[in-house]
Design an enzyme around this catalytic site. Structure first.
Site, short mmCIF file in Angstrom:
data_model
loop_
_atom_site.label_atom_id
_atom_site.label_comp_id
_atom_site.label_asym_id
_atom_site.label_seq_id
_atom_site.Cartn_x
_atom_site.Cartn_y
_atom_site.Cartn_z
N SER A 108 0.82 -1.22 0.00
CA SER A 108 0.00 0.00 0.00
C SER A 108 0.85 1.26 0.00
O SER A 108 0.35 2.35 -0.27
CB SER A 108 -0.92 0.00 1.22
N SER A 109 2.13 1.16 0.33
CA SER A 109 2.98 2.36 0.41
C SER A 109 4.46 1.97 0.32
O SER A 109 4.79 0.78 0.24
CB SER A 109 2.72 3.10 1.73
N GLY A 110 5.32 2.98 0.32
CA GLY A 110 6.76 2.77 0.42
C GLY A 110 7.34 1.79 -0.57
O GLY A 110 6.97 1.76 -1.75
N GLY A 123 6.97 -1.43 -0.85
CA GLY A 123 6.04 -2.43 -1.39
C GLY A 123 5.28 -1.92 -2.60
O GLY A 123 5.15 -2.62 -3.61
N SER A 139 17.31 -5.24 6.14
CA SER A 139 17.75 -3.87 6.41
C SER A 139 19.23 -3.89 6.79
O SER A 139 19.75 -4.93 7.21
CB SER A 139 16.93 -3.31 7.57
N TYR A 163 14.24 -3.29 16.73
CA TYR A 163 14.14 -3.34 15.25
C TYR A 163 15.33 -4.13 14.71
O TYR A 163 15.16 -5.02 13.87
CB TYR A 163 14.11 -1.92 14.68
N1 LIG Z 1 12.32 3.03 4.69
C1 LIG Z 1 13.52 2.63 4.95
O1 LIG Z 1 14.47 3.44 5.00
C2 LIG Z 1 13.81 1.16 5.18
C3 LIG Z 1 15.14 0.76 5.27
C4 LIG Z 1 15.43 -0.60 5.44
C5 LIG Z 1 14.42 -1.53 5.48
N2 LIG Z 1 13.11 -1.12 5.39
C6 LIG Z 1 12.08 -2.18 5.42
O2 LIG Z 1 11.28 -2.04 4.26
C7 LIG Z 1 10.00 -2.63 4.48
C8 LIG Z 1 8.92 -1.66 4.00
O3 LIG Z 1 8.97 -0.47 4.75
P1 LIG Z 1 8.68 0.97 4.14
O4 LIG Z 1 9.82 1.83 4.50
O5 LIG Z 1 8.25 0.85 2.73
O6 LIG Z 1 7.46 1.43 5.10
P2 LIG Z 1 5.93 1.77 4.80
O7 LIG Z 1 5.78 2.74 3.70
O8 LIG Z 1 5.34 2.10 6.14
O9 LIG Z 1 5.34 0.37 4.30
C9 LIG Z 1 5.12 -0.69 5.18
C10 LIG Z 1 4.08 -1.60 4.59
O10 LIG Z 1 3.93 -2.71 5.47
C11 LIG Z 1 2.54 -2.93 5.67
N3 LIG Z 1 2.33 -3.51 7.00
C12 LIG Z 1 2.74 -3.02 8.20
N4 LIG Z 1 2.36 -3.86 9.18
C13 LIG Z 1 1.72 -4.90 8.59
C14 LIG Z 1 1.10 -6.08 9.06
N5 LIG Z 1 1.03 -6.39 10.36
N6 LIG Z 1 0.56 -6.94 8.15
C15 LIG Z 1 0.59 -6.65 6.84
N7 LIG Z 1 1.14 -5.54 6.32
C16 LIG Z 1 1.70 -4.67 7.20
C17 LIG Z 1 1.86 -1.58 5.49
O11 LIG Z 1 0.58 -1.82 4.93
P3 LIG Z 1 -0.81 -1.39 5.60
O12 LIG Z 1 -0.52 -0.35 6.66
O13 LIG Z 1 -1.60 -0.85 4.43
O14 LIG Z 1 -1.33 -2.66 6.13
C18 LIG Z 1 2.74 -0.93 4.42
O15 LIG Z 1 2.25 -1.21 3.14
C19 LIG Z 1 9.93 -2.93 5.98
O16 LIG Z 1 10.18 -4.32 6.16
C20 LIG Z 1 11.09 -2.12 6.56
O17 LIG Z 1 11.61 -2.68 7.74
C21 LIG Z 1 12.79 0.21 5.24
#
Ligand SMILES: NC(=O)c1ccc[n+]([C@@H]2O[C@H](COP(=O)([O-])OP(=O)(O)OC[C@H]3O[C@@H](n4cnc5c(N)ncnc54)[C@H](OP(=O)(O)O)[C@@H]3O)[C@@H](O)[C@H]2O)c1
Length: 266
Positions: free
Chosen positions: A11-13, A15, A131, A144
């Site tokens: 839904s965001s980020g 994904g 990560s 985390y």
């Molecule tokens: N952003 C960074 O700098 C960064 C760096 C390293 C790793 N990551 C990793 O990248 C991945 C994506 O994060 P993002 O940065 O793209 O954040 P984000 O935009 O908040 O996206 C997170 C996604 O996970 C979903 N989600 C959260 N809890 C959930 C649950 N219990 N069941 C199903 N879906 C769930 C949310 O969907 P809904 O809320 O619509 O359900 C949302 O689509 C994560 O694993 C994060 O640890 C991010």
């Protein structure tokens, strides 16, 4: 032949960006969200909360109904995740458990539910979004980091276990990228950690805001999805490569001193 992919947290980020890039690469893409959120054009959204067994079972059933069987699934991208900031002492076991529920057990639930069909078919691909926190213990992000270290260990073990069954498993390790990642704070903060915690949180939020767009991660995921012989680990971007290099080659004391100086910790 069209390949079918399932991307969690679409839904965001990352994904949303991964789902969009897979559509552009010719995949038939299913994305998930806990709400009935709309996905990128061409992405068929399913409802999924990875924290709950019954939600995983319902999502897998819906996927099977939409594709005439989960054996049609070629690629699973376990991306859904959350972050948490807080000193180790001020984070309760319940808070930690809830983060593990999403970042580790959620991945295990969905993977175990979809592996039988991949095994039966003798092929499939799984890409987990880890990560830099999977190999560095950033202060005030201990839980985390614990979830992502655990995910890295799980992914490496799985990679070896299913390789001979025709299933490839990879871990994509980004540093900080521009997404709206949810970073929860401790329910019962302790004043003694305010300066350090808030300073590191500001530093990380700033890195995320100035980080590159999620498309950089999506491109790496698509490359891993299409590689003839995918690698176990993919580090995304200069920051992640630098962190991996420093972790591997710098004496531990230098690495620790560099981290404390950068984060302005005593
Ligand atoms: N952003 C960074 O700098 C960064 C760096 C390293 C790793 N990551 C990793 O990248 C991945 C994506 O994060 P993002 O940065 O793209 O954040 P984000 O935009 O908040 O996206 C997170 C996604 O996970 C979903 N989600 C959260 N809890 C959930 C649950 N219990 N069941 C199903 N879906 C769930 C949310 O969907 P809904 O809320 O619509 O359900 C949302 O689509 C994560 O694993 C994060 O640890 C991010």
């Amino acid at each position: 032949m069209t390949h079918t992919a399932l991307v969690t947290g679409a839904s965001s980020g990352f994904g949303a960006s991964i789902a969009e890039a897979l559509v552009a690469a010719g995949f038939r893409v299913f994305g998930t969200s806990r709400t009935a959120a709309a996905g990128a054009p061409g992405v068929h959204m399913l409802r999924l909360d990875v924290d709950r067994d019954e939600s995983v079972a319902a999502c897998v059933a819906e996927l099977a109904a939409s594709t005439a069987g989960t054996e049609q699934l070629d690629l699973l991208v376990n991306n859904a995740g959350r972050a948490m900031v807080g000193a180790a002492e001020e984070t309760s076991a319940a808070e930690a458990r809830s983060l593990f529920e999403t970042n580790l057990f959620g991945v295990m639930r969905l993977t175990s539910a979809l592996l039988p069909a991949m095994r039966a078919r003798g092929r499939g691909r799984i890409i987990n979004v880890g990560s830099v926190s999977g190999f560095v213990g950033l202060p005030f992000h201990g839980v985390y980091a614990a979830t992502k270290h655990a995910l890295a260990g799980y992914t490496e073990a799985l990679h070896h276990e299913v390789r001979a069954l025709g299933i490839d498993v990879s871990l994509v390790e980004p540093a900080a990228h521009r997404t709206g990642i949810v970073m929860s704070r401790p329910i019962a903060p302790r004043g003694v950690y305010d300066r350090g915690r808030d300073g590191v949180e500001r530093y990380i939020r700033d890195l995320i805001e100035r980080g590159s767009a999620p498309g950089q991660v999506a491109r790496v995921v698509v490359a891993a999805a299409q590689a003839r012989h995918p690698r176990l680990r993919y580090r995304v971007g200069a920051q992640a490569w630098l962190a991996a290099w420093a972790r591997r080659w710098l004496p531990e004391r230098w690495f620790a001193a560099y981290m404390r100086r950068t984060l302005q910790l005593g």
